[in-house]
Scaffold this motif. Structure first.
Motif, PDB file in Angstrom:
ATOM      1  N   HIS A   1      11.582  14.384  89.645  1.00 53.01           N
ATOM      2  CA  HIS A   1      10.834  13.493  88.768  1.00 53.01           C
ATOM      3  C   HIS A   1       9.725  12.724  89.484  1.00 53.01           C
ATOM      4  CE1 HIS A   1      14.617  11.529  90.168  1.00 53.01           C
ATOM      5  NE2 HIS A   1      13.745  10.659  90.617  1.00 53.01           N
ATOM      6  N   GLU A   2       9.745  12.707  90.826  1.00 47.51           N
ATOM      7  CA  GLU A   2       8.704  11.963  91.524  1.00 47.51           C
ATOM      8  C   GLU A   2       7.338  12.645  91.434  1.00 47.51           C
ATOM      9  OE1 GLU A   2      10.627  14.557  94.754  1.00 47.51           O
ATOM     10  OE2 GLU A   2      11.196  13.517  92.919  1.00 47.51           O
ATOM     11  N   TRP A   3       7.336  13.985  91.267  1.00 44.41           N
ATOM     12  CA  TRP A   3       6.051  14.683  91.317  1.00 44.41           C
ATOM     13  C   TRP A   3       5.148  14.418  90.115  1.00 44.41           C
ATOM     14  CZ3 TRP A   3       3.901  15.899  95.547  1.00 44.41           C
ATOM     15  CH2 TRP A   3       4.688  16.191  96.666  1.00 44.41           C
TER      16      TRP A   3
ATOM     17  N   ASN B   1       0.157  12.215  88.147  1.00 41.76           N
ATOM     18  CA  ASN B   1      -0.542  11.405  87.147  1.00 41.76           C
ATOM     19  C   ASN B   1      -1.170  10.163  87.756  1.00 41.76           C
ATOM     20  OD1 ASN B   1      -0.366  12.884  84.725  1.00 41.76           O
ATOM     21  ND2 ASN B   1       1.800  12.331  84.501  1.00 41.76           N
ATOM     22  N   ALA B   2      -0.567   9.638  88.818  1.00 42.84           N
ATOM     23  CA  ALA B   2      -1.192   8.508  89.511  1.00 42.84           C
ATOM     24  C   ALA B   2      -2.502   8.932  90.158  1.00 42.84           C
ATOM     25  CB  ALA B   2      -0.236   7.955  90.565  1.00 42.84           C
ATOM     26  N   THR B   3      -2.537  10.152  90.688  1.00 38.09           N
ATOM     27  CA  THR B   3      -3.778  10.676  91.268  1.00 38.09           C
ATOM     28  C   THR B   3      -4.850  10.840  90.197  1.00 38.09           C
ATOM     29  OG1 THR B   3      -2.525  11.859  92.969  1.00 38.09           O
ATOM     30  CG2 THR B   3      -4.789  12.578  92.593  1.00 38.09           C
ATOM     31  N   LEU B   4      -4.459  11.376  89.054  1.00 36.75           N
ATOM     32  CA  LEU B   4      -5.409  11.541  87.955  1.00 36.75           C
ATOM     33  C   LEU B   4      -5.935  10.188  87.481  1.00 36.75           C
ATOM     34  CD1 LEU B   4      -3.584  14.323  85.893  1.00 36.75           C
ATOM     35  CD2 LEU B   4      -5.721  14.574  87.179  1.00 36.75           C
ATOM     36  N   LYS B   5      -5.036   9.219  87.368  1.00 36.70           N
ATOM     37  CA  LYS B   5      -5.448   7.884  86.922  1.00 36.70           C
ATOM     38  C   LYS B   5      -6.435   7.269  87.902  1.00 36.70           C
ATOM     39  CE  LYS B   5      -3.591   3.345  85.659  1.00 36.70           C
ATOM     40  NZ  LYS B   5      -2.357   2.517  85.535  1.00 36.70           N
TER      41      LYS B   5
ATOM     42  N   PRO C   1      -3.716  11.336  82.149  1.00 37.94           N
ATOM     43  CA  PRO C   1      -2.487  11.988  82.609  1.00 37.94           C
ATOM     44  C   PRO C   1      -2.147  13.169  81.707  1.00 37.94           C
ATOM     45  CG  PRO C   1      -1.960   9.987  81.411  1.00 37.94           C
ATOM     46  CD  PRO C   1      -3.466  10.006  81.562  1.00 37.94           C
ATOM     47  N   PHE C   2      -1.262  14.037  82.196  1.00 32.90           N
ATOM     48  CA  PHE C   2      -0.865  15.176  81.375  1.00 32.90           C
ATOM     49  C   PHE C   2       0.619  15.097  81.041  1.00 32.90           C
ATOM     50  CE2 PHE C   2      -0.712  16.787  85.821  1.00 32.90           C
ATOM     51  CZ  PHE C   2       0.644  17.079  85.911  1.00 32.90           C
ATOM     52  N   ASP C   3       0.998  15.841  80.017  1.00 32.04           N
ATOM     53  CA  ASP C   3       2.386  15.906  79.568  1.00 32.04           C
ATOM     54  C   ASP C   3       2.997  17.182  80.125  1.00 32.04           C
ATOM     55  OD1 ASP C   3       4.809  16.003  78.315  1.00 32.04           O
ATOM     56  OD2 ASP C   3       4.024  16.028  76.268  1.00 32.04           O
ATOM     57  N   LEU C   4       4.000  17.041  80.976  1.00 27.20           N
ATOM     58  CA  LEU C   4       4.577  18.195  81.654  1.00 27.20           C
ATOM     59  C   LEU C   4       5.240  19.172  80.695  1.00 27.20           C
ATOM     60  CD1 LEU C   4       4.562  18.804  84.709  1.00 27.20           C
ATOM     61  CD2 LEU C   4       6.964  18.112  84.780  1.00 27.20           C
ATOM     62  N   SER C   5       5.603  18.718  79.500  1.00 24.76           N
ATOM     63  CA  SER C   5       6.277  19.602  78.556  1.00 24.76           C
ATOM     64  C   SER C   5       5.340  20.650  77.965  1.00 24.76           C
ATOM     65  CB  SER C   5       6.906  18.787  77.423  1.00 24.76           C
ATOM     66  OG  SER C   5       5.907  18.115  76.666  1.00 24.76           O
ATOM     67  N   ASP C   6       4.042  20.441  78.088  1.00 33.81           N
ATOM     68  CA  ASP C   6       3.057  21.376  77.542  1.00 33.81           C
ATOM     69  C   ASP C   6       2.432  22.177  78.686  1.00 33.81           C
ATOM     70  OD1 ASP C   6       1.136  22.767  76.197  1.00 33.81           O
ATOM     71  OD2 ASP C   6      -0.039  21.009  75.582  1.00 33.81           O
ATOM     72  N   ARG C   7       2.899  23.409  78.862  1.00 38.84           N
ATOM     73  CA  ARG C   7       2.424  24.197  80.003  1.00 38.84           C
ATOM     74  C   ARG C   7       0.946  24.558  79.895  1.00 38.84           C
ATOM     75  NH1 ARG C   7       2.260  29.536  81.974  1.00 38.84           N
ATOM     76  NH2 ARG C   7       3.065  30.450  80.047  1.00 38.84           N
ATOM     77  N   THR C   8       0.420  24.657  78.686  1.00 36.27           N
ATOM     78  CA  THR C   8      -0.983  25.046  78.535  1.00 36.27           C
ATOM     79  C   THR C   8      -1.938  24.014  79.114  1.00 36.27           C
ATOM     80  OG1 THR C   8      -1.112  24.052  76.329  1.00 36.27           O
ATOM     81  CG2 THR C   8      -0.449  26.376  76.469  1.00 36.27           C
TER      82      THR C   8
ATOM     83  N   ILE D   1      -7.621  18.940  91.932  1.00 33.97           N
ATOM     84  CA  ILE D   1      -6.627  18.667  92.972  1.00 33.97           C
ATOM     85  C   ILE D   1      -5.871  17.401  92.605  1.00 33.97           C
ATOM     86  CG2 ILE D   1      -6.274  18.085  95.399  1.00 33.97           C
ATOM     87  CD1 ILE D   1      -8.788  19.670  96.046  1.00 33.97           C
ATOM     88  N   ILE D   2      -4.555  17.505  92.506  1.00 32.40           N
ATOM     89  CA  ILE D   2      -3.760  16.335  92.111  1.00 32.40           C
ATOM     90  C   ILE D   2      -2.796  15.893  93.220  1.00 32.40           C
ATOM     91  CG2 ILE D   2      -3.972  16.666  89.638  1.00 32.40           C
ATOM     92  CD1 ILE D   2      -1.316  18.120  89.658  1.00 32.40           C
ATOM     93  N   HIS D   3      -2.780  16.621  94.313  1.00 32.63           N
ATOM     94  CA  HIS D   3      -2.021  16.171  95.489  1.00 32.63           C
ATOM     95  C   HIS D   3      -2.399  17.041  96.673  1.00 32.63           C
ATOM     96  CE1 HIS D   3       1.096  14.827  98.209  1.00 32.63           C
ATOM     97  NE2 HIS D   3       1.471  16.069  98.380  1.00 32.63           N
ATOM     98  N   THR D   4      -2.460  16.413  97.824  1.00 28.38           N
ATOM     99  CA  THR D   4      -2.672  17.150  99.060  1.00 28.38           C
ATOM    100  C   THR D   4      -2.003  16.386 100.188  1.00 28.38           C
ATOM    101  OG1 THR D   4      -4.335  18.002 100.613  1.00 28.38           O
ATOM    102  CG2 THR D   4      -4.901  16.009  99.412  1.00 28.38           C
ATOM    103  N   GLY D   5      -1.354  17.120 101.081  1.00 31.59           N
ATOM    104  CA  GLY D   5      -0.708  16.448 102.200  1.00 31.59           C
ATOM    105  C   GLY D   5       0.372  17.293 102.849  1.00 31.59           C
ATOM    106  N   PHE D   6       0.920  16.781 103.941  1.00 30.95           N
ATOM    107  CA  PHE D   6       2.009  17.474 104.612  1.00 30.95           C
ATOM    108  C   PHE D   6       3.221  17.518 103.691  1.00 30.95           C
ATOM    109  CE2 PHE D   6      -0.644  16.096 108.161  1.00 30.95           C
ATOM    110  CZ  PHE D   6      -0.714  17.278 108.902  1.00 30.95           C
ATOM    111  N   ASP D   7       3.891  18.663 103.712  1.00 29.39           N
ATOM    112  CA  ASP D   7       4.989  18.872 102.777  1.00 29.39           C
ATOM    113  C   ASP D   7       6.340  19.028 103.476  1.00 29.39           C
ATOM    114  OD1 ASP D   7       5.522  19.243  99.886  1.00 29.39           O
ATOM    115  OD2 ASP D   7       6.342  21.165 100.563  1.00 29.39           O
ATOM    116  N   GLY D   8       6.327  19.070 104.775  1.00 27.56           N
ATOM    117  CA  GLY D   8       7.571  19.182 105.526  1.00 27.56           C
ATOM    118  C   GLY D   8       7.282  19.301 107.007  1.00 27.56           C
ATOM    119  N   ILE D   9       8.081  18.625 107.825  1.00 25.87           N
ATOM    120  CA  ILE D   9       7.963  18.702 109.280  1.00 25.87           C
ATOM    121  C   ILE D   9       9.369  18.703 109.869  1.00 25.87           C
ATOM    122  CG2 ILE D   9       7.166  17.547 111.381  1.00 25.87           C
ATOM    123  CD1 ILE D   9       4.844  16.420 109.847  1.00 25.87           C
TER     124      ILE D   9
END
Length: 384
Positions: free
Chosen positions: A201-203, A208-212, A218-225, A3-11
């Motif tokens: 770009h914020e996501w 990666n801040a959550t992972l840290k 952290p992961f590299d977004l350019s590598d989908r695998t 899990i790298i993010h959890t929370g309200f996404d819109g109200i």
């Protein structure tokens, strides 16, 4: 799976208030300027930087605007005694991800006061709530046929989810949406793809801040695998909020939302298909069990991992990069039209500043006026 993010996404909120006439006049002027320039424009009202839009919204909302540093879209009506619900606020995912529900609510209340709005005690009507769980799951494959409805769900509950939409490409399913608004809805989709396509770009920064914080790399977004992120979103629209527990204001939201979100995560289940002909006996997929547990234990939890100012700084850099791309593209076109070759481009760039200044000297619109135009478009991004 992580899990790298959890929370309200819109109200979304409808507010029982009359728009102050001074604000109406400001918004009318801003809307006219935005339509003339064909772009949203920034101005200052009540000490706040406000971006006026070019149009309104269905339902009688004449104006659209945004307030600097608050991630929401506001819709306002012209004052009418027969319609006391004069304001609508749609709070976005970035604001909620960076600040959480409680801080976002406090900021909204403060802004309402600063803008001159007055609300009665029953002046808030919550029309939609979205909750999201982002999971780093490189090996997960989304199977539209693996969704089932809980065996205890009655026919009325099941009928809510008969609307199913599936999207994908290259033989890969990228999203499945079950149910429809303003009722109950579940969507599972490839968040990595959406982030890259829409340049959110914020996501990656949040993930990666959550992972840290968890001691992970952290992961590299350019590598989908290695960076495949799936979002599970649970959505409750106006009808769903009202029909069962009559959720309307903040108090009833805190009292009843947990049960409603838990129920939604149970009524629709992503499973691991088996040879059993009774689909209701299929086991829940681990990604769904993880989601259910997260919703049950972390619905109102918020852990700040990224300071908002870091995202704003990234916004400025992204806009600068966009403008630089335009400058380069136009410079190349200008050089080509001037009969030059690629080998001549470096010399052409050295002469370009003088060409720009010469053009400005001959043009009736001076540099001061142009800087003011830039401020009208971009002051809300840089905060000045």
């Amino acid at each position: 799976m992580t899990i790298i993010h959890t929370g309200f996404d819109g109200i979304d909120l409808a507010l029982k208030t009359i728009v102050p006439i001074e604000l109406v006049e400001f918004l009318e002027e801003g809307k006219a300027t935005a339509q003339e320039l064909m772009t949203d424009v920034w101005g200052t009202y009540a000490g706040l930087d406000i971006q006026s839009g070019q149009s309104g919204k269905r339902g009688g909302y004449a104006f659209t605007f945004r307030v600097y540093e608050f991630g929401a879209t506001w819709f306002a009506k012209k004052p009418r005694a027969s319609d006391p619900w004069g304001l609508y606020v749609s709070i976005g995912s970035r604001e909620l991800a960076l600040n959480g529900l409680e801080k976002t609510r406090q900021t909204l209340d403060a802004l309402l006061v600063q803008l001159g709005f007055q609300l009665p005690h029953d002046g808030v009507s919550i029309n939609r709530v979205d909750f999201a769980v982002d999971i780093l799951a490189p090996g997960f494959v989304l199977d539209p046929d693996a969704f089932v409805f809980h065996s205890r769900a009655n026919r009325k509950a099941i009928s809510e989810f008969e609307t199913v939409e599936t999207n994908g490409h290259s033989g890969r399913t990228t999203s499945v949406t079950i149910g429809k608004m303003p009722g109950r809805q579940v969507i599972v989709y490839d968040k990595r793809e959406e982030v890259m396509k829409r340049r959110k770009h914020e996501w990656p920064m949040i993930w990666n801040a959550t992972l840290k914080a968890a001691g992970l790399d952290p992961f590299d977004l350019s590598d989908r695998t290695t960076s495949q992120v799936w979002r599970i979103e649970l959505r409750l629209g106006k009808e769903a909020l009202r029909n069962r527990k009559d959720i309307r204001g903040w108090g009833s939201l805190h009292e009843h939302l947990q049960a409603e979100m838990d129920q939604l995560a149970e009524d629709v289940t992503l499973t691991v298909p088996s040879t059993d002909s009774n689909r209701s006996r299929w086991c829940s997929h681990p990604i769904w069990s993880t989601t259910q547990d997260t919703v049950a234990t972390r619905l109102f939890e918020h852990v700040s991992t990224v300071p908002p100012e870091a995202v704003r700084e990234l916004d400025v850099k992204e806009k600068q990069l966009d403008l630089l791309k335009l400058i380069v593209a136009n410079a190349v076109s200008l050089a080509y039209l001037d009969g030059l070759r690629p080998d001549d481009f470096e010399d052409f760039c050295e002469a370009l500043p003088a060409m720009i200044l010469s053009y400005l000297d001959q043009h009736p619109r001076g540099i001061e006026d142009r800087f003011q135009g830039a401020a009208t478009k971009y002051s809300g991004i840089v905060g000045r």
